[in-house]
Write a protein that holds these residues in place. Structure first.
Motif, PDB file in Angstrom:
ATOM      1  N   GLN A  55      86.355 -13.966 -44.444  1.00  0.00           N
ATOM      2  CA  GLN A  55      85.334 -14.998 -44.603  1.00  0.00           C
ATOM      3  C   GLN A  55      84.044 -14.508 -43.940  1.00  0.00           C
ATOM      4  O   GLN A  55      84.076 -13.944 -42.851  1.00  0.00           O
ATOM      5  N   GLY A  56      82.916 -14.697 -44.624  1.00  0.00           N
ATOM      6  CA  GLY A  56      81.635 -14.285 -44.076  1.00  0.00           C
ATOM      7  C   GLY A  56      81.276 -12.834 -44.328  1.00  0.00           C
ATOM      8  O   GLY A  56      80.283 -12.345 -43.791  1.00  0.00           O
ATOM      9  N   SER A  57      82.050 -12.115 -45.137  1.00  0.00           N
ATOM     10  CA  SER A  57      81.736 -10.710 -45.446  1.00  0.00           C
ATOM     11  C   SER A  57      81.590 -10.539 -46.958  1.00  0.00           C
ATOM     12  O   SER A  57      81.555 -11.516 -47.700  1.00  0.00           O
ATOM     13  N   VAL A  58      81.507  -9.298 -47.402  1.00  0.00           N
ATOM     14  CA  VAL A  58      81.309  -9.014 -48.832  1.00  0.00           C
ATOM     15  C   VAL A  58      82.409  -8.108 -49.362  1.00  0.00           C
ATOM     16  O   VAL A  58      83.072  -7.391 -48.606  1.00  0.00           O
ATOM     17  N   GLY A 108      81.050 -16.800 -47.892  1.00  0.00           N
ATOM     18  CA  GLY A 108      80.499 -17.534 -46.760  1.00  0.00           C
ATOM     19  C   GLY A 108      81.572 -17.810 -45.723  1.00  0.00           C
ATOM     20  O   GLY A 108      82.771 -17.652 -45.975  1.00  0.00           O
ATOM     21  N   THR A 109      81.155 -18.218 -44.562  1.00  0.00           N
ATOM     22  CA  THR A 109      82.130 -18.528 -43.495  1.00  0.00           C
ATOM     23  C   THR A 109      82.960 -19.761 -43.847  1.00  0.00           C
ATOM     24  O   THR A 109      84.059 -19.934 -43.327  1.00  0.00           O
ATOM     25  N   ALA A 110      82.454 -20.594 -44.758  1.00  0.00           N
ATOM     26  CA  ALA A 110      83.203 -21.789 -45.171  1.00  0.00           C
ATOM     27  C   ALA A 110      84.041 -21.540 -46.425  1.00  0.00           C
ATOM     28  O   ALA A 110      84.719 -22.455 -46.905  1.00  0.00           O
ATOM     29  N   THR A 111      84.009 -20.316 -46.966  1.00  0.00           N
ATOM     30  CA  THR A 111      84.827 -20.007 -48.133  1.00  0.00           C
ATOM     31  C   THR A 111      86.298 -20.136 -47.745  1.00  0.00           C
ATOM     32  O   THR A 111      86.709 -19.619 -46.701  1.00  0.00           O
ATOM     33  N   PRO A 112      87.090 -20.827 -48.549  1.00  0.00           N
ATOM     34  CA  PRO A 112      88.494 -21.018 -48.171  1.00  0.00           C
ATOM     35  C   PRO A 112      89.287 -19.711 -48.198  1.00  0.00           C
ATOM     36  O   PRO A 112      88.970 -18.795 -48.961  1.00  0.00           O
ATOM     37  N   VAL A 113      90.293 -19.641 -47.359  1.00  0.00           N
ATOM     38  CA  VAL A 113      91.246 -18.529 -47.411  1.00  0.00           C
ATOM     39  C   VAL A 113      92.025 -18.712 -48.707  1.00  0.00           C
ATOM     40  O   VAL A 113      92.626 -19.774 -48.934  1.00  0.00           O
ATOM     41  N   ILE A 114      91.967 -17.712 -49.564  1.00  0.00           N
ATOM     42  CA  ILE A 114      92.517 -17.891 -50.912  1.00  0.00           C
ATOM     43  C   ILE A 114      92.814 -16.542 -51.557  1.00  0.00           C
ATOM     44  O   ILE A 114      92.237 -15.518 -51.180  1.00  0.00           O
ATOM     45  N   ASN A 115      93.720 -16.563 -52.508  1.00  0.00           N
ATOM     46  CA  ASN A 115      93.993 -15.425 -53.379  1.00  0.00           C
ATOM     47  C   ASN A 115      93.622 -15.906 -54.786  1.00  0.00           C
ATOM     48  O   ASN A 115      94.327 -16.733 -55.350  1.00  0.00           O
TER      49      ASN A 115
END
Length: 146
Positions: A55-58, A108-115
């Protein structure tokens, strides 16, 4: 030969020549029409086919539209099924196949942990798709486990 026969022969010969050129023109026009109306055949590939980002990276990958037959104008790229909070950028807005674009997905830092399976599309006279699997992880997860 009398004047009437000469006149008739000239008209007949003129008609035959005109008919020949008309037939030739229609045949050539038909060839051009068939060629220009044929749709291009494209394929799309992504490399690599999956990636992982905290989260928070590219994460980066390359999409390549390959012309397999026909004539194609420019194609544009788009992504479907992006996770919430991600922002994609493309190194090129459009290109003429065979061509590639570097795709960067900023999480983003708020992007959910997801596959998540993302559909990549190249859109031109026809649309082709390929899949890219994006895994978003929590950068603090390893701290919590210890």
């Amino acid at each position: 030969m009398n004047k009437k026969n000469e006149w008739y022969n000239k008209i007949t010969m003129s008609y035959r020549i005109s008919l020949f050129f008309l037939t030739f023109f229609v045949a050539i026009s038909g060839i051009f029409f068939i060629t220009s109306s044929a749709h291009a055949a494209l394929s799309l590939s992504v490399m690599p086919t999956s990636g992982q980002a905290d989260q928070g990276s590219v994460v980066n990958f390359v999409a390549t539209a390959t012309l397999t037959s026909g004539i194609e104008g420019p194609v544009g790229f788009t992504l479907l099924n992006l996770p919430a909070g991600t922002v994609p950028t493309f190194s090129t807005g459009s290109c003429t196949p065979t061509c590639s674009t570097l795709i960067t997905i900023d999480t983003g830092t708020a992007t959910p942990v997801i596959n998540q399976v993302i559909t990549v599309q190249a859109i031109g006279s026809t649309t082709v798709s390929a899949n890219y699997t994006l895994t978003i992880t929590d950068p603090l997860a390893s701290i919590y486990i210890k």
